[in-house]
Design a protein around this motif. Structure first.
Motif, PDB file in Angstrom:
ATOM      1  N   ASP A 113       4.340   6.024  -5.855  1.00 20.94           N
ATOM      2  CA  ASP A 113       3.763   5.855  -7.191  1.00 20.94           C
ATOM      3  C   ASP A 113       4.542   4.815  -8.003  1.00 20.94           C
ATOM      4  OD1 ASP A 113       1.940   6.297  -9.238  1.00 20.94           O
ATOM      5  OD2 ASP A 113       3.022   8.035 -10.032  1.00 20.94           O
ATOM      6  N   GLU A 131      -4.785  -1.980  -6.497  1.00 20.02           N
ATOM      7  CA  GLU A 131      -5.958  -1.180  -6.158  1.00 20.02           C
ATOM      8  C   GLU A 131      -5.629   0.139  -5.453  1.00 20.02           C
ATOM      9  OE1 GLU A 131      -8.493  -3.846  -3.963  1.00 20.02           O
ATOM     10  OE2 GLU A 131      -9.003  -4.988  -5.766  1.00 20.02           O
ATOM     11  N   THR A 132      -4.400   0.319  -5.010  1.00 16.38           N
ATOM     12  CA  THR A 132      -4.039   1.533  -4.275  1.00 16.38           C
ATOM     13  C   THR A 132      -3.640   2.642  -5.247  1.00 16.38           C
ATOM     14  OG1 THR A 132      -3.286   0.259  -2.367  1.00 16.38           O
ATOM     15  CG2 THR A 132      -2.503   2.530  -2.532  1.00 16.38           C
ATOM     16  N   PRO A 133      -4.319   3.774  -5.186  1.00 18.13           N
ATOM     17  CA  PRO A 133      -3.939   4.898  -6.041  1.00 18.13           C
ATOM     18  C   PRO A 133      -2.757   5.667  -5.434  1.00 18.13           C
ATOM     19  CG  PRO A 133      -5.807   5.507  -4.711  1.00 18.13           C
ATOM     20  CD  PRO A 133      -5.509   4.059  -4.391  1.00 18.13           C
ATOM     21  N   VAL A 178      -3.667  -5.392  -3.257  1.00 19.10           N
ATOM     22  CA  VAL A 178      -3.497  -4.089  -2.608  1.00 19.10           C
ATOM     23  C   VAL A 178      -2.691  -3.152  -3.503  1.00 19.10           C
ATOM     24  CG1 VAL A 178      -2.351  -2.916  -0.665  1.00 19.10           C
ATOM     25  CG2 VAL A 178      -3.782  -4.939  -0.255  1.00 19.10           C
ATOM     26  N   TRP A 179      -1.616  -3.653  -4.081  1.00 13.12           N
ATOM     27  CA  TRP A 179      -0.759  -2.815  -4.921  1.00 13.12           C
ATOM     28  C   TRP A 179      -1.501  -2.324  -6.169  1.00 13.12           C
ATOM     29  CZ3 TRP A 179       1.790  -3.503  -9.759  1.00 13.12           C
ATOM     30  CH2 TRP A 179       2.802  -2.576 -10.020  1.00 13.12           C
ATOM     31  N   SER A 213      -2.329   8.467  -3.952  1.00  9.28           N
ATOM     32  CA  SER A 213      -3.176   9.507  -3.355  1.00  9.28           C
ATOM     33  C   SER A 213      -2.403  10.518  -2.524  1.00  9.28           C
ATOM     34  CB  SER A 213      -4.259   8.856  -2.491  1.00  9.28           C
ATOM     35  OG  SER A 213      -3.665   8.125  -1.438  1.00  9.28           O
ATOM     36  N   GLU A 214      -1.149  10.239  -2.243  1.00 10.94           N
ATOM     37  CA  GLU A 214      -0.338  11.162  -1.448  1.00 10.94           C
ATOM     38  C   GLU A 214       0.533  12.029  -2.354  1.00 10.94           C
ATOM     39  OE1 GLU A 214      -0.148  11.661   1.918  1.00 10.94           O
ATOM     40  OE2 GLU A 214      -1.764  10.243   2.312  1.00 10.94           O
ATOM     41  N   ARG A 222       2.694   2.323  -3.339  1.00 11.95           N
ATOM     42  CA  ARG A 222       1.827   2.974  -4.329  1.00 11.95           C
ATOM     43  C   ARG A 222       1.420   4.362  -3.834  1.00 11.95           C
ATOM     44  NH1 ARG A 222       1.416   3.616  -8.441  1.00 11.95           N
ATOM     45  NH2 ARG A 222      -0.807   4.072  -8.455  1.00 11.95           N
ATOM     46  N   ASP A 223       0.975   4.416  -2.605  1.00 10.20           N
ATOM     47  CA  ASP A 223       0.461   5.646  -2.016  1.00 10.20           C
ATOM     48  C   ASP A 223       1.526   6.738  -1.954  1.00 10.20           C
ATOM     49  OD1 ASP A 223      -1.700   7.028  -0.887  1.00 10.20           O
ATOM     50  OD2 ASP A 223      -1.121   6.482   1.148  1.00 10.20           O
ATOM     51  N   HIS A 224       2.743   6.380  -1.578  1.00  5.71           N
ATOM     52  CA  HIS A 224       3.804   7.366  -1.365  1.00  5.71           C
ATOM     53  C   HIS A 224       4.786   7.476  -2.515  1.00  5.71           C
ATOM     54  CE1 HIS A 224       3.493   7.200   3.325  1.00  5.71           C
ATOM     55  NE2 HIS A 224       2.319   7.324   2.732  1.00  5.71           N
ATOM     56  N   GLN A 283       0.834  -1.207   0.000  1.00  2.00           N
ATOM     57  CA  GLN A 283       0.000   0.000   0.000  1.00  2.00           C
ATOM     58  C   GLN A 283       0.871   1.260   0.000  1.00  2.00           C
ATOM     59  OE1 GLN A 283      -0.529   2.166   2.980  1.00  2.00           O
ATOM     60  NE2 GLN A 283      -1.689   3.489   1.622  1.00  2.00           N
TER      61      GLN A 283
END
Length: 149
Positions: free
Chosen positions: A100, A125-127, A122-123, A129-130, A96-98, A93
């Motif tokens: 990209d 589906e996680t955008p 998880v990888w 977003s940060e 991806r989140d931090h 998570q």
């Protein structure tokens, strides 16, 4: 989303288990090999996966070898790739989140198929977003790549 996947002999079995799982999540999967457990060289599979991602022929890439280490090293030599070696859900998570990340590396000898499937889910589906908070850091990492090439 199109996912391209590759593995050497050490990751062949896990790759074979991940493909139908990824497809069951609704993603298109392209398999670049290997096609058996006979000894092969991991860079020969990292390069086509990473090239496809950089060229936009695939949205994300997944690499599997015995530990994931060799694949992640090879992948991060390709300009434009941000590959993370992941063996737990939190890291899947966070990367991806931090960060990209566009390529995921895992080790068949390190994790089992059930954990690997959850990491992949998880990888994928996680955008990212940060972005506001972390984009500057990613830009600095990518500038290192530009200066060293």
């Amino acid at each position: 989303m199109k996912v391209i996947i590759g593995a050497d002999h050490g990751g062949f079995r896990l790759k074979q288990e991940l493909i139908p799982f990824i497809e069951s999540l609704g993603y298109t999967v392209e398999d670049v090999g290997s096609s058996c457990e006979q000894s092969v060289d991991y860079p020969d599979y990292a390069l086509p996966v990473c090239t496809a991602v950089v060229e936009g022929k695939a949205d994300r890439g997944i690499l599997v070898c015995g530990t994931g280490i060799g694949m992640s090293i090879a992948a991060n030599k390709v300009k434009g790739i941000r590959c993370a070696l992941v063996h737990d859900l939190f890291s899947a998570q966070a990367t991806r989140d931090h960060n990209d990340t566009n390529v995921l590396a895992m080790g068949e000898r390190v994790i089992g198929p059930g954990v690997a499937q959850e990491i992949v889910r998880v990888w994928l589906e996680t955008p990212f977003s940060e972005g506001e908070r972390h984009q500057g850091r990613i830009d600095k990492v990518m500038s290192i790549e530009q200066r060293s090439c």
